[in-house]
Design an enzyme around this catalytic site. Structure first.
Site, PDB file in Angstrom:
ATOM      1  N   LYS A  26       0.835  -1.185   0.000  1.00 46.03           N
ATOM      2  CA  LYS A  26       0.000   0.000   0.000  1.00 46.03           C
ATOM      3  C   LYS A  26       0.882   1.251   0.000  1.00 46.03           C
ATOM      4  O   LYS A  26       0.688   2.163  -0.809  1.00 46.03           O
ATOM      5  CB  LYS A  26      -0.905  -0.028   1.235  1.00 46.03           C
ATOM      6  CG  LYS A  26      -2.208   0.689   1.057  1.00 46.03           C
ATOM      7  CD  LYS A  26      -3.062   0.585   2.320  1.00 46.03           C
ATOM      8  CE  LYS A  26      -3.807  -0.748   2.392  1.00 46.03           C
ATOM      9  NZ  LYS A  26      -4.408  -0.969   3.726  1.00 46.03           N
ATOM     10  N   ARG A  96      -3.408   2.985   8.461  1.00 49.12           N
ATOM     11  CA  ARG A  96      -3.669   1.822   7.592  1.00 49.12           C
ATOM     12  C   ARG A  96      -2.497   0.856   7.634  1.00 49.12           C
ATOM     13  O   ARG A  96      -1.349   1.259   7.457  1.00 49.12           O
ATOM     14  CB  ARG A  96      -3.857   2.291   6.143  1.00 49.12           C
ATOM     15  CG  ARG A  96      -4.645   3.566   6.010  1.00 49.12           C
ATOM     16  CD  ARG A  96      -4.615   4.120   4.585  1.00 49.12           C
ATOM     17  NE  ARG A  96      -5.308   3.286   3.629  1.00 49.12           N
ATOM     18  CZ  ARG A  96      -5.321   3.513   2.311  1.00 49.12           C
ATOM     19  NH1 ARG A  96      -4.647   4.547   1.814  1.00 49.12           N
ATOM     20  NH2 ARG A  96      -5.977   2.715   1.503  1.00 49.12           N
ATOM     21  N   GLY A 105      -5.651 -11.005   7.126  1.00 50.08           N
ATOM     22  CA  GLY A 105      -5.706 -11.304   8.558  1.00 50.08           C
ATOM     23  C   GLY A 105      -5.337 -10.129   9.451  1.00 50.08           C
ATOM     24  O   GLY A 105      -5.405 -10.218  10.674  1.00 50.08           O
ATOM     25  N   MET A 107      -4.863  -5.949  10.901  1.00 59.71           N
ATOM     26  CA  MET A 107      -5.725  -4.947  11.511  1.00 59.71           C
ATOM     27  C   MET A 107      -6.522  -4.178  10.457  1.00 59.71           C
ATOM     28  O   MET A 107      -6.034  -3.904   9.372  1.00 59.71           O
ATOM     29  CB  MET A 107      -4.895  -3.945  12.300  1.00 59.71           C
ATOM     30  CG  MET A 107      -5.750  -3.021  13.131  1.00 59.71           C
ATOM     31  SD  MET A 107      -4.878  -1.543  13.676  1.00 59.71           S
ATOM     32  CE  MET A 107      -5.085  -0.488  12.254  1.00 59.71           C
ATOM     33  N   ARG A 349      -3.240  -1.362  -6.861  1.00 59.69           N
ATOM     34  CA  ARG A 349      -2.495  -2.632  -6.825  1.00 59.69           C
ATOM     35  C   ARG A 349      -2.908  -3.437  -8.042  1.00 59.69           C
ATOM     36  O   ARG A 349      -3.942  -3.140  -8.660  1.00 59.69           O
ATOM     37  CB  ARG A 349      -2.804  -3.413  -5.548  1.00 59.69           C
ATOM     38  CG  ARG A 349      -4.290  -3.671  -5.375  1.00 59.69           C
ATOM     39  CD  ARG A 349      -4.603  -4.326  -4.047  1.00 59.69           C
ATOM     40  NE  ARG A 349      -5.965  -4.022  -3.629  1.00 59.69           N
ATOM     41  CZ  ARG A 349      -6.509  -4.423  -2.508  1.00 59.69           C
ATOM     42  NH1 ARG A 349      -5.827  -5.141  -1.662  1.00 59.69           N
ATOM     43  NH2 ARG A 349      -7.743  -4.119  -2.222  1.00 59.69           N
ATOM     44  N   HIS A 465      -3.377 -43.374  -6.075  1.00 53.48           N
ATOM     45  CA  HIS A 465      -3.748 -43.948  -7.363  1.00 53.48           C
ATOM     46  C   HIS A 465      -4.907 -43.186  -7.981  1.00 53.48           C
ATOM     47  O   HIS A 465      -4.867 -42.772  -9.145  1.00 53.48           O
ATOM     48  CB  HIS A 465      -4.117 -45.424  -7.167  1.00 53.48           C
ATOM     49  CG  HIS A 465      -4.556 -46.093  -8.441  1.00 53.48           C
ATOM     50  ND1 HIS A 465      -5.879 -46.190  -8.791  1.00 53.48           N
ATOM     51  CD2 HIS A 465      -3.842 -46.640  -9.447  1.00 53.48           C
ATOM     52  CE1 HIS A 465      -5.957 -46.799  -9.971  1.00 53.48           C
ATOM     53  NE2 HIS A 465      -4.729 -47.085 -10.383  1.00 53.48           N
ATOM     54  N   SER A 776      13.962 -41.986 -20.789  1.00 52.07           N
ATOM     55  CA  SER A 776      12.812 -41.237 -20.293  1.00 52.07           C
ATOM     56  C   SER A 776      12.807 -41.390 -18.783  1.00 52.07           C
ATOM     57  O   SER A 776      12.734 -42.513 -18.275  1.00 52.07           O
ATOM     58  CB  SER A 776      11.523 -41.783 -20.908  1.00 52.07           C
ATOM     59  OG  SER A 776      10.419 -41.063 -20.406  1.00 52.07           O
ATOM     60  N   CYS A 843       8.689 -38.563 -18.071  1.00 53.25           N
ATOM     61  CA  CYS A 843       7.294 -38.953 -18.227  1.00 53.25           C
ATOM     62  C   CYS A 843       6.599 -39.163 -16.892  1.00 53.25           C
ATOM     63  O   CYS A 843       5.480 -39.636 -16.841  1.00 53.25           O
ATOM     64  CB  CYS A 843       7.177 -40.204 -19.098  1.00 53.25           C
ATOM     65  SG  CYS A 843       7.938 -41.657 -18.363  1.00 53.25           S
ATOM     66  N   TYR A 863      12.331 -33.114 -24.047  1.00 51.15           N
ATOM     67  CA  TYR A 863      10.882 -32.967 -23.919  1.00 51.15           C
ATOM     68  C   TYR A 863      10.406 -33.356 -22.526  1.00 51.15           C
ATOM     69  O   TYR A 863      11.111 -34.040 -21.780  1.00 51.15           O
ATOM     70  CB  TYR A 863      10.144 -33.803 -24.967  1.00 51.15           C
ATOM     71  CG  TYR A 863      10.243 -35.300 -24.753  1.00 51.15           C
ATOM     72  CD1 TYR A 863       9.314 -35.963 -23.952  1.00 51.15           C
ATOM     73  CD2 TYR A 863      11.261 -36.043 -25.333  1.00 51.15           C
ATOM     74  CE1 TYR A 863       9.405 -37.330 -23.732  1.00 51.15           C
ATOM     75  CE2 TYR A 863      11.357 -37.404 -25.122  1.00 51.15           C
ATOM     76  CZ  TYR A 863      10.428 -38.044 -24.318  1.00 51.15           C
ATOM     77  OH  TYR A 863      10.530 -39.386 -24.093  1.00 51.15           O
TER      78      TYR A 863
HETATM   79  P1  ADP Z   1      -7.891  -2.326   3.277  1.00 52.53           P
HETATM   80  O1  ADP Z   1      -6.477  -2.754   3.168  1.00 52.53           O
HETATM   81  O2  ADP Z   1      -8.728  -3.191   4.115  1.00 52.53           O
HETATM   82  O3  ADP Z   1      -8.479  -2.004   1.936  1.00 52.53           O
HETATM   83  P2  ADP Z   1      -7.503   0.483   3.572  1.00 52.53           P
HETATM   84  O4  ADP Z   1      -6.425   1.014   4.422  1.00 52.53           O
HETATM   85  O5  ADP Z   1      -7.250   0.484   2.121  1.00 52.53           O
HETATM   86  O6  ADP Z   1      -7.866  -0.945   4.097  1.00 52.53           O
HETATM   87  O7  ADP Z   1      -8.752   1.380   3.910  1.00 52.53           O
HETATM   88  C1  ADP Z   1     -10.069   0.994   4.129  1.00 52.53           C
HETATM   89  C2  ADP Z   1     -10.998   2.006   3.479  1.00 52.53           C
HETATM   90  O8  ADP Z   1     -10.774   3.307   3.981  1.00 52.53           O
HETATM   91  C3  ADP Z   1     -10.811   2.085   1.993  1.00 52.53           C
HETATM   92  O9  ADP Z   1     -12.047   2.263   1.363  1.00 52.53           O
HETATM   93  C4  ADP Z   1      -9.964   3.313   1.832  1.00 52.53           C
HETATM   94  O10 ADP Z   1     -10.124   3.885   0.582  1.00 52.53           O
HETATM   95  C5  ADP Z   1     -10.490   4.208   2.952  1.00 52.53           C
HETATM   96  N1  ADP Z   1      -9.466   5.141   3.385  1.00 52.53           N
HETATM   97  C6  ADP Z   1      -8.250   4.853   3.872  1.00 52.53           C
HETATM   98  N2  ADP Z   1      -7.535   5.947   4.113  1.00 52.53           N
HETATM   99  C7  ADP Z   1      -8.325   6.991   3.803  1.00 52.53           C
HETATM  100  C8  ADP Z   1      -8.145   8.417   3.812  1.00 52.53           C
HETATM  101  N3  ADP Z   1      -7.000   8.959   4.206  1.00 52.53           N
HETATM  102  N4  ADP Z   1      -9.178   9.177   3.411  1.00 52.53           N
HETATM  103  C9  ADP Z   1     -10.331   8.630   3.013  1.00 52.53           C
HETATM  104  N5  ADP Z   1     -10.569   7.302   2.965  1.00 52.53           N
HETATM  105  C10 ADP Z   1      -9.570   6.492   3.347  1.00 52.53           C
HETATM  106 MG    MG Z   2      -7.764  -0.872   0.621  1.00 52.94          MG
END
Ligand code: ADP
Ligand code: MG
Ligand code: MG
Length: 902
Positions: A26, A96, A105, A107, A349, A465, A776, A843, A863
């Site tokens: 990210k 984030r 998994g 936060m 991404r 098998h 082979s 093979c 091959y």
């Molecule tokens: P995830 O990895 O679960 O997608 P994100 O960090 O991308 O979590 O964020 C979750 C949501 O919050 C997403 O919709 C993202 O676009 C929104 N978001 C994150 N940061 C901001 C920000 N600075 N301003 C507005 N929306 C945000």
């Molecule tokens: Mg996101």
């Protein structure tokens, strides 16, 4: 001093997409977008190095950090023109998480951090929108309370629901500023009641609390489990992104959404995604309101698309999408927010996509000049092609899962349950679709498996098998469905309180390893234009030829349809397990003398000849490698009263004598017993019959169809240890050829070669090559004999071996490079030293495994041969191996690293 963070925003960034390891996916891509001049809210990324330092020092932050965080916050404040904790003009941020690999998994994101009673009032005053300010505040308490303080999200939701009911409103957007303020009071009281401490009003404490929570989440149970499942090293750590908030919930000229730059299901070029007006972040996926489509075309939910509601934003989104695509040279999955008519980018991404979409996108991007063919070839994971070759279950259909097992052979099929191969064959002959359920299968079930649309077993692993044979036949198969009780005598299966009997309809989903009640509709595969174009490029690049392991006309036809350039392994034993032939075979085995044997074999000859005639016709001159009889004699012996009596009748021998003969032939360890070339040496009549059948068939086909006679026959001797066995059997083949020549006036061109499937044969390859025209590698047996691990019995401990890191992967699925690999390399060198230009192939099952194919390419093999349904996978893997070789090892690794990881 270590730099613990990198800033971005305001048209530049300290980081870039190249710093994936340090900034996480990210953060690296936020920096990259800022560098491209795209509108990214300012922020900074705390690096993964800090995560490591935090855990190394017993979850303490280094002293140097707080000063740097302060500087980072100042960067955001300056760029955003607001102050963190400033009551008059407050800056709000999001916190984030983001590691190198996308990890569900971890936060959840906290939005609107920096709000307290004072700043919320300030936000209301400065924006003139109290409703928006208190909506943001209650969202913050809810998210922070849940993900940082550990108060259950549902507790907040319950309070919200009750408030809405009391007020008689349906939507969040109908709540007024006062309503929100009331609720905020209730939220805070609830936090105090749960935690015995007030909700933190100090914005600094909020920031550090959220940051700590992100790092702590790296080690939570969900994250640890996810890493184990997807082989993500713990040492990678996570980064934390702190970024100025932009608001999609400030009114009707605001929105938030997600977009793919191409349709991820079909690959069509169009902006594809969803958005919500007057909403924030997670609202789109949370399902509180139904989101609306971005593009008007082909959607039609009635709600206005972004294209109509905000045409200028839609157009800008289109420009940003093309910019990102041409920059990353790949389809992107993006998050955006519109604040008061201005577009902000929050994430990009590489987009996940189906195999069909991946192919179309790769081919389209070459046509658009974005990618060259070679790069397009590296973009597709070979294994994913399998999705395109088998019928698929309609993803929209409801599923009633009876039991789960291993996804042993992909694809899906529905039919009536049967519990024996005989029954499967009978019903299939009447045109019924059947699903064969067995505790496990043996070579005698081949005809039943072939007759069935799919197979399910309660025992066995991915290389049992049933699994190997089903993959070879392209039959969907589930193995090791341990919850399933299969009662073959009673004719029932039961699991999860459900019992089903013969004739009841079930569906096997071999791709997922699920057995489902009833018939679920399937979708037939289409070998689309993109598929053909793409595979054509792969064929143009690769050096390794790709053949198929096939013995029946149906398999051979499938192999050709998927692009096989010949047959690398035609097993002849399957031809004997047919119910009429097995009795004759048994007559031969129990016969007292050579005359009795010859009489029985004379009956088999025309049948075997006909098998080859059909095969040669289909292969139309492509090379065909035929392996003479290989399995242990024991597999052909009659078992039980009824079968003994059948053989007694056919031979005219007393039942007791048949029984005595069977007892005499009993083996304790048949896989290392009387099998392979050992059979050919002790029962030369069998091999003579087979070789005669091969030559006669080739002559017959050649007479009626000229092209079929062009290729040389490759006659393959299994399980040799060294040259002496091959000497005897090569003489046998040459002898039959001389007879045929005398009788028919000609003999087809042929080469005698060997399997290399014993360690001893690999070591003595030099001597063997003096006689053999080709090698082979039978990597199934070679793995079994080199490691001393029985393939059929390894399931019980293989998991723990992999978990302990003794093997990186099951060595029967992906070649053991160190041990078995060295045997193969040695055999190649010694073989080619003795006979330059010696033809080399493989093979075993590994011939269709992409990682193993890379190894075989490096060994200089000519091959690989694999099951028909893996032929396209092998073609692509071979092309990728060749590209890797051309790039060289170092350039290859660097290119790999530069690919987006998220
Ligand atoms: P995830 O990895 O679960 O997608 P994100 O960090 O991308 O979590 O964020 C979750 C949501 O919050 C997403 O919709 C993202 O676009 C929104 N978001 C994150 N940061 C901001 C920000 N600075 N301003 C507005 N929306 C945000
Ligand atoms: Mg996101
Ligand atoms: Mg073998």
């Amino acid at each position: 001093m270590t730099e613990w963070l990198k800033t971005f925003g305001g048209g530049t960034a300290e980081g870039s997409a190249k710093m994936l390891d340090l900034l996480g996916g990210k953060g690296a891509n936020l920096a990259e977008m800022a560098n491209l001049g795209l509108p990214v809210p300012p922020g900074f990324t705390v690096t993964t190095e800090l995560c490591a330092a935090y855990y190394d020092d017993d979850k303490r932050f280094p002293d140097s950090l707080s000063e740097q965080i302060e500087a980072g916050m100042q960067h955001i404040e300056a760029a955003a023109g607001a102050g963190f904790g400033d009551a008059a003009n407050p800056l709000l941020v999001s916190v984030r998480s983001g590691s190198r690999a996308s990890m569900p998994g971890m936060m959840d994101t906290v939005l609107n951090l920096g709000l307290n009673d004072e700043t919320a009032a300030g936000l209301a005053a400065s924006t003139g929108d109290a409703r928006f300010a208190y909506d943001s505040y209650r969202r913050f308490i809810q998210m922070y309370g849940d993900v940082v303080l550990g108060v259950g999200y549902h507790e907040f939701e319950d309070l919200l629901e009750r408030a809405k009911q009391g007020l008689g409103v349906q939507l969040d957007t109908d709540m007024s500023a006062d309503d929100w303020q009331d609720l905020i009071g209730q939220y805070k009281a609830m936090v105090v009641a749960r935690l015995d401490a007030p909700f933190p009003e100090d914005v600094g404490e909020q920031l550090w609390g959220a940051m700590r929570a992100v790092f702590d989440s790296w080690m939570n149970r969900r994250a640890v489990t996810y890493r184990r499942l997807y082989d993500i090293p713990e040492s990678w750590g996570t980064a934390v992104n702190i970024q100025a908030m932009v608001f999609g919930n400030m009114g009707e000229d605001c929105a938030t959404g997600v977009a793919f730059t191409r349709n991820p299901a079909s690959g069509d070029k169009c902006i594809y995604g969803e958005y919500l007006i007057n909403a924030q972040g997670e609202d789109v996926v949370a399902g509180i309101r139904t989101p609306q489509p971005l593009s008007a075309i082909g959607e039609g939910t009635g709600a206005p698309a972004l294209e109509q509601a905000m045409p200028e934003i839609y157009a800008e989104l289109g420009r940003v999408s093309s910019r990102l695509e041409s920059h990353y040279r790949d389809m992107q999955d993006i998050e955006f927010t519109v604040q008061k008519g201005k577009l902000w980018m929050l994430q990009t991404r590489a987009g996940k996509r189906t195999a069909a979409a991946a192919l179309k996108i790769a081919v389209d991007m070459v046509a658009e000049g974005v990618l060259d063919e070679a790069t397009a070839i590296t973009r597709i994971e070979p294994e994913t092609l399998e999705q395109l070759l088998h019928p698929r279950l309609d993803p929209e259909a409801p599923r009633n899962v009876i039991a789960r097992g291993l996804p042993a052979s992909p694809g899906a099929a529905a039919g009536q349950l049967v519990f024996s191969s005989e029954r499967a064959a009978d019903l299939a002959a009447r045109g019924e679709a059947v699903i064969l359920a067995r505790p496990e299968t043996s070579p005698e079930d081949i005809h039943g498996m072939h007759a069935a649309r799919a197979v399910v077993t309660s025992r066995g692993g991915m290389t049992s098998h049933a699994a190997v044979v089903a993959r070879g036949m392209g039959r969907p198969c589930i193995t090791g469905a341990t919850e399933l009780r299969i009662d073959t005598d009673g004719g029932t299966i039961s699991a999860a309180g459900v019992t089903l009997g013969e004739g009841e309809l079930v569906t096997v989903d071999g791709t997922r390893g699920e057995l489902l009640a009833g018939e679920i509709p399937t979708i037939e595969p289409v070998m689309s234009g993109a598929f053909a174009t793409f595979m054509g490029w792969a064929d143009g690049i690769r050096g390794l030829a790709v053949r198929a392991n096939a013995e029946t006309p149906a398999d051979a036809a499938t192999a050709r349809k998927f692009g096989a350039e010949g047959i690398g392994l035609c097993r002849t034993e399957h031809m004997f397990f047919d119910s009429t032939r097995i009795v004759t075979m048994r007559e031969m085995i129990v016969a007292k003398d050579s005359d009795g044997q010859r009489a029985a074999l004379a009956k088999l000859l025309p049948m075997q000849r006909q098998d080859f005639v059909e095969l040669f016709r289909i292969m139309a001159g492509l090379p065909v490698t035929i392996r003479l009889l290989d399995p242990p004699l024991h597999e052909f012996l009659p078992h039980g009263e009824a079968e003994m009596r059948e053989v007694a009748e056919a031979t005219g021998l007393p039942v007791e004598e048949v029984g005595a003969r069977v007892a005499q032939l009993h083996e304790n360890n048949p896989m290392l017993g009387h099998r392979g070339c050992r059979l050919g040496i002790s029962y030369p009549e069998i091999y003579e019959m087979q070789v005669r059948a091969i030559f006669e068939a080739a002559i017959d086909v050649g007479e009626s169809d000229g092209s079929a006679a062009n290729a040389a026959l490759e006659i393959m001797i299994p399980l040799v240890m060294g040259a002496p066995e091959l000497r005897i059997l090569k003489d046998l083949v040459d002898g039959v050829a001389a007879d045929i020549n005398k009788a028919r006036g000609a003999v087809p061109a042929y080469i005698v070669g060997t399997m290399i499937e014993l360690p001893c044969a690999a070591l003595r390859a030099g001597d063997i090559a003096e006689l053999a025209g080709f090698f082979s590698f039978g990597t199934n047996d070679l793995t079994q004999t080199a490691l001393g691990i029985s393939r059929d019995d390894s399931a019980s401990f293989m998991d723990s071996y992999v978990r302990h890191g003794i093997f990186a992967e099951d060595p029967f699925a992906s070649l053991d490079r160190e041990g078995v690999g060295e045997l193969i390399e040695t055999a190649c060198q010694r073989g080619r030293a003795a006979r330059p230009g010696l033809k080399l192939g493989v093979c075993g099952e590994h011939g269709g495994d992409p990682a193993s194919i890379h190894f075989f390419q490096n060994c200089g093999l000519d091959y690989v041969s694999c099951s028909p349904y893996r032929v396209p996978i092998a073609r692509l893997a071979a092309a990728q191996a060749e590209l890797k070789r051309r790039r060289g090892p170092i350039a290859g690794a660097a290119a790999e690293k530069n690919r987006q990881g998220v």
